[in-house]
Design an enzyme around this catalytic site. Sequence first.
Site, PDB file in Angstrom:
ATOM      1  N   CYS A 145       9.598  42.037  47.993  1.00 51.31           N
ATOM      2  CA  CYS A 145       9.131  41.819  49.372  1.00 51.31           C
ATOM      3  C   CYS A 145       7.651  41.435  49.371  1.00 51.31           C
ATOM      4  O   CYS A 145       7.297  40.405  48.813  1.00 51.31           O
ATOM      5  CB  CYS A 145       9.431  43.039  50.240  1.00 51.31           C
ATOM      6  SG  CYS A 145       9.356  42.677  52.000  1.00 51.31           S
TER       7      CYS A 145
ATOM      8  N   HIS B  89      15.127  42.988  49.712  1.00 53.37           N
ATOM      9  CA  HIS B  89      15.059  44.319  49.107  1.00 53.37           C
ATOM     10  C   HIS B  89      16.294  44.575  48.247  1.00 53.37           C
ATOM     11  O   HIS B  89      17.327  44.993  48.780  1.00 53.37           O
ATOM     12  CB  HIS B  89      14.947  45.380  50.196  1.00 53.37           C
ATOM     13  CG  HIS B  89      13.610  45.397  50.865  1.00 53.37           C
ATOM     14  ND1 HIS B  89      12.539  46.087  50.358  1.00 53.37           N
ATOM     15  CD2 HIS B  89      13.150  44.761  51.969  1.00 53.37           C
ATOM     16  CE1 HIS B  89      11.479  45.896  51.121  1.00 53.37           C
ATOM     17  NE2 HIS B  89      11.825  45.091  52.114  1.00 53.37           N
TER      18      HIS B  89
ATOM     19  N   GLU C 274      16.828  46.983  46.394  1.00 54.39           N
ATOM     20  CA  GLU C 274      17.125  48.427  46.451  1.00 54.39           C
ATOM     21  C   GLU C 274      17.834  48.808  47.746  1.00 54.39           C
ATOM     22  O   GLU C 274      18.248  49.945  47.910  1.00 54.39           O
ATOM     23  CB  GLU C 274      15.834  49.234  46.256  1.00 54.39           C
ATOM     24  CG  GLU C 274      14.892  49.318  47.466  1.00 54.39           C
ATOM     25  CD  GLU C 274      14.047  48.072  47.724  1.00 54.39           C
ATOM     26  OE1 GLU C 274      14.315  47.013  47.111  1.00 54.39           O
ATOM     27  OE2 GLU C 274      13.122  48.160  48.553  1.00 54.39           O
TER      28      GLU C 274
END
Lengths: 253, 203
Positions: free
Chosen positions: B80, B183, B185
């Site tokens: 990001c 993202h 994650e």
Amino acid sequence: MLSKRIIPCLDVKDGRVVKGVNFVGLRDAGDPVESAKFYNSQGADELVFLDITASSDKRKTIVDVVERTAREVFMPFTVGGGIRTVEDFREMLLAGADKVAVNSSAVLNKQIIADAADKFGSQCVVLAIDAKRCEDGHFTVYINGGRKDMGIDAIEWAIEAEKLGAGEILLTSMDTDGTKNGFDIELTKAVAERVNIPVIASGGGGNVTHFSDVFEKAGADAALAASLFHFRELSVREVKEHLKSRNIPVRLT
Amino acid sequence: MKKIGIIDYGMGNLHSVKNALDFIGADSFVSDDVNELSQADGLILPGVGAFPDAMARLSETGLDKFIREYVKTKPLIGICLGMQLLFDKSYEFRECEGLGLIGGEVVKIEETGLKVPHMGWNELSVVNPSPITSTLKTGDQVYFVHSYKAIVKDRADLVAVTDYGSEVTAIVARGNVYGCQFHPEKSETVGLNILRNFWSLIQ
């Protein structure tokens, strides 16, 4: 193309899912983390945990729920309910929430939106609005779980919240909520047209057509439902397959 | 035992990245210490927030110089804002120099009729295959949240793009330097696989 999001909402009280129903394959229906994993397996795009814990001494239970979810579910999730201060934001974000929703406290103290956006970024500040039609056709904002009419115009409030730094609007229509007769197209459209941040429509989803309607007719960015998914009247996957058949962009896993 | 270092420079939530690495069984640690981070076999530069603040923090702590040296021998992935910092410069709030590891600049997303931030799940199209995208298929969706986008100078650095009104840089790679605008994650299996690929890369 950006996908329209389908968001199951879990009502959590004292760290347990309210009205836990034993889904097939769910070890513990009352465990929010188990429910989160279940919705994840169905292809939910995000989750919202709404903490309805009444007693303040049990409020820490939601932090534990957030921490445990963040270790096992790797999609964005929002926590709302009882958020009053920037410190509450920090606590939820540190526990692993991606976004934090404020409702009543922001109506009573607008500055919390600006302060939280300034500290943590607009992307994690969700303004939840509970709105209801009044006799003259306007929508007004209610607080305290829909018990108190503040006489504030809901659409103006959404516009102001964006200016203050909110990154998203979670818009619940008190007129349609619980009816399963469809989302509030008029309210959602009025807000979605006037703000340049995403709008999550909430309240009234009862069948797959209601979902396509709120995207096609009201321009919502996401749609949220709680009991509909919770009681397995519809699955997230069924909703998405219908949306796809209508050429509405979705994420099918 | 190999280890990933997660760079802590006070910007954003490092726990999500740590949680995801724990989940995929990748050994990792969070640190703001150059000596500790230099021991890592690969680094992750996360980040949520504003570009100028982030660059100020990196230079105050000397992490900027450290990162530039580190990537000469070992891999790093920016996520990001962490990806945007890899570029030459950004126009977020004001013109501000970045780490200069990938040629190009970061500009505001301005698309008529589209909401900003670009928030939600969007499809990836692979432009130039890379080791970190070995598991990725065009059409896979990942979770984005950003108001600025990176424009690469050299399209050879572009690994994958998404479409939000116009082309948006999604994954970049140049030598040991990698970056994801979205993202990983928070992008379930598709994203976790990208982190797994990064982990494989340092084995």
